[in-house]
Motif scaffolding. Structure first.
Motif, PDB file in Angstrom:
ATOM      1  N   LYS A   1       0.836  -1.199   0.000  1.00 52.96           N
ATOM      2  CA  LYS A   1       0.000   0.000   0.000  1.00 52.96           C
ATOM      3  C   LYS A   1       0.877   1.258   0.000  1.00 52.96           C
ATOM      4  CE  LYS A   1      -3.959   2.223   2.063  1.00 52.96           C
ATOM      5  NZ  LYS A   1      -3.585   3.428   2.745  1.00 52.96           N
ATOM      6  N   ALA A   2       1.949   1.238   0.781  1.00 51.15           N
ATOM      7  CA  ALA A   2       2.857   2.387   0.810  1.00 51.15           C
ATOM      8  C   ALA A   2       3.483   2.612  -0.562  1.00 51.15           C
ATOM      9  CB  ALA A   2       3.947   2.169   1.862  1.00 51.15           C
ATOM     10  N   GLU A   3       3.862   1.530  -1.233  1.00 44.88           N
ATOM     11  CA  GLU A   3       4.432   1.649  -2.572  1.00 44.88           C
ATOM     12  C   GLU A   3       3.414   2.233  -3.547  1.00 44.88           C
ATOM     13  OE1 GLU A   3       6.675  -1.098  -5.912  1.00 44.88           O
ATOM     14  OE2 GLU A   3       6.319  -1.907  -3.916  1.00 44.88           O
ATOM     15  N   LEU A   4       2.173   1.788  -3.433  1.00 39.39           N
ATOM     16  CA  LEU A   4       1.116   2.335  -4.293  1.00 39.39           C
ATOM     17  C   LEU A   4       0.902   3.821  -4.023  1.00 39.39           C
ATOM     18  CD1 LEU A   4      -1.473  -0.562  -4.213  1.00 39.39           C
ATOM     19  CD2 LEU A   4      -0.084   0.171  -6.147  1.00 39.39           C
ATOM     20  N   GLU A   5       0.943   4.195  -2.757  1.00 35.41           N
ATOM     21  CA  GLU A   5       0.783   5.615  -2.415  1.00 35.41           C
ATOM     22  C   GLU A   5       1.939   6.441  -2.979  1.00 35.41           C
ATOM     23  OE1 GLU A   5      -1.831   7.042  -1.125  1.00 35.41           O
ATOM     24  OE2 GLU A   5      -2.869   5.150  -0.734  1.00 35.41           O
ATOM     25  N   VAL A   6       3.149   5.906  -2.891  1.00 31.24           N
ATOM     26  CA  VAL A   6       4.307   6.618  -3.448  1.00 31.24           C
ATOM     27  C   VAL A   6       4.157   6.751  -4.958  1.00 31.24           C
ATOM     28  CG1 VAL A   6       6.795   6.434  -3.867  1.00 31.24           C
ATOM     29  CG2 VAL A   6       5.892   6.045  -1.580  1.00 31.24           C
ATOM     30  N   LEU A   7       3.729   5.681  -5.617  1.00 26.47           N
ATOM     31  CA  LEU A   7       3.518   5.747  -7.068  1.00 26.47           C
ATOM     32  C   LEU A   7       2.450   6.785  -7.417  1.00 26.47           C
ATOM     33  CD1 LEU A   7       3.630   1.964  -8.036  1.00 26.47           C
ATOM     34  CD2 LEU A   7       5.295   3.728  -8.651  1.00 26.47           C
ATOM     35  N   SER A   8       1.391   6.835  -6.628  1.00 26.73           N
ATOM     36  CA  SER A   8       0.341   7.829  -6.868  1.00 26.73           C
ATOM     37  C   SER A   8       0.876   9.238  -6.693  1.00 26.73           C
ATOM     38  CB  SER A   8      -0.839   7.600  -5.921  1.00 26.73           C
ATOM     39  OG  SER A   8      -1.509   6.418  -6.241  1.00 26.73           O
ATOM     40  N   LEU A   9       1.683   9.435  -5.667  1.00 30.86           N
ATOM     41  CA  LEU A   9       2.272  10.759  -5.454  1.00 30.86           C
ATOM     42  C   LEU A   9       3.193  11.146  -6.603  1.00 30.86           C
ATOM     43  CD1 LEU A   9       3.057  10.681  -1.639  1.00 30.86           C
ATOM     44  CD2 LEU A   9       1.341  12.079  -2.806  1.00 30.86           C
ATOM     45  N   HIS A  10       3.996  10.181  -7.066  1.00 32.90           N
ATOM     46  CA  HIS A  10       4.854  10.459  -8.224  1.00 32.90           C
ATOM     47  C   HIS A  10       4.022  10.861  -9.433  1.00 32.90           C
ATOM     48  CE1 HIS A  10       8.960   9.615  -7.058  1.00 32.90           C
ATOM     49  NE2 HIS A  10       8.543   8.550  -6.384  1.00 32.90           N
ATOM     50  N   GLN A  11       2.926  10.160  -9.644  1.00 31.38           N
ATOM     51  CA  GLN A  11       2.063  10.476 -10.778  1.00 31.38           C
ATOM     52  C   GLN A  11       1.474  11.882 -10.634  1.00 31.38           C
ATOM     53  OE1 GLN A  11      -1.381   8.029 -11.121  1.00 31.38           O
ATOM     54  NE2 GLN A  11      -1.999   8.930 -13.062  1.00 31.38           N
ATOM     55  N   LYS A  12       1.021  12.216  -9.439  1.00 28.87           N
ATOM     56  CA  LYS A  12       0.449  13.553  -9.213  1.00 28.87           C
ATOM     57  C   LYS A  12       1.497  14.640  -9.441  1.00 28.87           C
ATOM     58  CE  LYS A  12      -3.125  12.106  -6.005  1.00 28.87           C
ATOM     59  NZ  LYS A  12      -3.570  12.093  -4.611  1.00 28.87           N
ATOM     60  N   ILE A  13       2.706  14.391  -8.946  1.00 31.19           N
ATOM     61  CA  ILE A  13       3.778  15.377  -9.133  1.00 31.19           C
ATOM     62  C   ILE A  13       4.120  15.498 -10.611  1.00 31.19           C
ATOM     63  CG2 ILE A  13       6.226  15.820  -8.705  1.00 31.19           C
ATOM     64  CD1 ILE A  13       5.757  14.643  -5.876  1.00 31.19           C
ATOM     65  N   ASP A  14       4.217  14.357 -11.305  1.00 33.32           N
ATOM     66  CA  ASP A  14       4.507  14.378 -12.744  1.00 33.32           C
ATOM     67  C   ASP A  14       3.434  15.157 -13.502  1.00 33.32           C
ATOM     68  OD1 ASP A  14       6.771  12.900 -12.265  1.00 33.32           O
ATOM     69  OD2 ASP A  14       5.927  10.998 -12.990  1.00 33.32           O
ATOM     70  N   MET A  15       2.165  14.918 -13.166  1.00 35.46           N
ATOM     71  CA  MET A  15       1.073  15.634 -13.835  1.00 35.46           C
ATOM     72  C   MET A  15       1.143  17.128 -13.540  1.00 35.46           C
ATOM     73  SD  MET A  15      -0.423  13.446 -15.657  1.00 35.46           S
ATOM     74  CE  MET A  15      -1.825  14.388 -16.189  1.00 35.46           C
ATOM     75  N   SER A  16       1.478  17.465 -12.296  1.00 34.70           N
ATOM     76  CA  SER A  16       1.597  18.877 -11.930  1.00 34.70           C
ATOM     77  C   SER A  16       2.740  19.546 -12.700  1.00 34.70           C
ATOM     78  CB  SER A  16       1.835  18.998 -10.423  1.00 34.70           C
ATOM     79  OG  SER A  16       2.045  20.319 -10.055  1.00 34.70           O
TER      80      SER A  16
END
Length: 176
Positions: free
Chosen positions: A138-153
């Motif tokens: 779950k932590a890895e998924l959250e990190v991946l989601s954060l990376h995606q959000k930062i990339d989109m930003s």
């Protein structure tokens, strides 16, 4: 990412039906933004029987220094009472056959009880490892989601900057 299948496809690059039960459960918790419970003691205590709790208690006492010291004191008193005549008629004279019988019976009972407790501890360790895996996933998924959000930003900012540069270049070209 409006639904779970988009979430799965985006993070695992495979369909949801190819994931295991643990991964599906973790993905559902991550998608719902819920915490994964890691209280191993509560989960296992609820499932343990009366006999298993007794076995754990006996193993806890039998594996302690207080038990070892108390048992050594018992053996010393037994030996002294039956060798140097602390009692008028020794009830178990040397070679302490009755004491050997008692020790054999205690060992015969205590060994399987301790093994039961060790099996429960191994089960507890496996359960804890499975929970750790779920939390880590779950932590890895959250990190991946954060990376995606930062990339989109960052991409959104870069697009806005390109538009600003193009607009300013057009303004400069029009003035010059």
């Amino acid at each position: 990412m409006s639904n779970l299948s988009d979430f799965v496809h985006h993070h695992f690059d495979k369909p949801a039906d190819e994931l295991g039960d643990v991964e599906k459960r973790v993905l559902a918790k991550a998608h719902q933004r819920k915490v994964i419970s890691t209280d191993v003691n509560a989960a296992l205590s609820a499932e343990s029987s009366f006999g298993e709790r007794i076995a754990d208690g006996i193993a806890r006492v039998g594996g302690s220094w207080s038990f070892i010291l108390a048992f050594l004191a018992f053996l010393a008193v037994w030996t002294l009472m039956n060798t140097i005549g602390l009692v008028a008629h020794p009830f178990d004279p040397y070679p302490f056959i009755f004491l050997n019988l008692i020790l054999s019976m205690i060992a015969a009972i205590q060994a399987p009880i301790i093994m039961m407790s060790q099996n429960r501890q191994a089960e507890r360790d496996r359960f804890e490892a499975a929970k750790d895996y779920e939390v880590n996933l779950k932590a890895e998924l959250e990190v991946l989601s954060l990376h995606q959000k930062i990339d989109m930003s960052v991409l959104t900012e870069l697009t806005a900057l390109r538009e600003d540069v193009a607009r300013l270049s057009a303004e400069l070209a029009a003035k010059g």
